[in-house]
Design an enzyme around this catalytic site. Sequence first.
Site, mmCIF file in Angstrom:
data_model
loop_
_atom_site.group_PDB
_atom_site.id
_atom_site.type_symbol
_atom_site.label_atom_id
_atom_site.label_comp_id
_atom_site.label_asym_id
_atom_site.label_seq_id
_atom_site.Cartn_x
_atom_site.Cartn_y
_atom_site.Cartn_z
ATOM 1 N N ASP A 130 0.820 -1.220 0.000
ATOM 2 C CA ASP A 130 0.000 0.000 0.000
ATOM 3 C C ASP A 130 0.853 1.270 0.000
ATOM 4 O OD1 ASP A 130 0.788 -0.921 2.470
ATOM 5 O OD2 ASP A 130 -1.000 -0.272 3.538
ATOM 6 N N GLY A 172 3.106 -0.844 12.306
ATOM 7 C CA GLY A 172 2.286 0.230 12.870
ATOM 8 C C GLY A 172 3.046 1.050 13.890
ATOM 9 N N GLU A 194 12.163 0.908 15.491
ATOM 10 C CA GLU A 194 11.917 1.804 14.356
ATOM 11 C C GLU A 194 11.605 3.229 14.800
ATOM 12 O OE1 GLU A 194 8.399 0.858 12.081
ATOM 13 O OE2 GLU A 194 8.910 2.219 10.463
#
Length: 317
Positions: free
Chosen positions: A9, A165, A195
């Site tokens: 995406d 996420g 991250e």
Amino acid sequence: MIELHLHLDGSLRVETALDLAKIQNITLPTEDLKELRNLMEVPEDCPTLHECLKRFDLPIMLLQTEMAIERVSFELVEDLHKLGVTYAEIRFAPQFSTEEGLTQDQVVAAAIKGVKRGMEKYPAIRCGLILCCMRGADIEEKNLETVEVAKKYMGDIVCAVDLAGAESLFPTKMFEPVFAKVKEYGIPVTIHAGEAIGEVSGPESMRKALEYGAKRIGHGVMAIEDETLIQELIEKDITLEVCVTSNYHTKLVPSLKEHPIKQLFDAGVRVTFNSDNMIVSNTNIHKEIEILKTQLGFTDEEISTMQKYAREATFIK
Ligand SMILES: [Zn+2]
């Protein structure tokens, strides 16, 4: 060329986004290709990882039908082939495409179909799919469904599960029951961890990912803060899927030059380089190589070594 970390995406063509909106009667904020590209790319001043993640709202809105999912999956294989990529693992969260009534099972089946069509047309490229569970509140049921779908389709295309996420909002330790199921089923694991800057998204998050059985870690850049963890990564042959441009965009590093990928590589960690999102981060594997060479001091030989690490860490053998 090998890509281990690439989001479906975050990599769709702007032209396709426009076309899919027309076909599906979805009104976009603009129909101008250049303006639309700007809306899909992460702005230079994006303050945090979870702010950047909002860039996915638009593509996800367009990926709610089997036709759309099959098409973008096919096109990504085609785009990667044209870039000279010979092996790629493409990841996405099936639960994001269930807003208009599709089941996760139907979503994954459509993506498999698209990837297979791409590989039939371009036999020089081999692609796998990684199914992402998502960090979020009240999301366990959906994540467990993703794991069930992964179990059902595990094989020549679906090859692993991931957790993606907002890491600093939803710490890795929240997802214990999901990864207990993954372990029970023996599904290979990679997890986005280390991250983001913050107490719950640094080495602690990466240690949790290792506890869950991750053989690879998405990014893992925060390991640089913890010498013991670096040694553990080396001893356990853990591969880091580092995405330099993306890390810069999410403000994990203040500049490309300050990215610790070279220090991790020099320390002996199995580091690989990846695009993360070709449209959202406005990058591709060639641009990443260019940055590694011009900003971070990597030699051609060291880049080949990282590609060797990537080859050795593929989920499809
Ligand atoms: Zn990612």
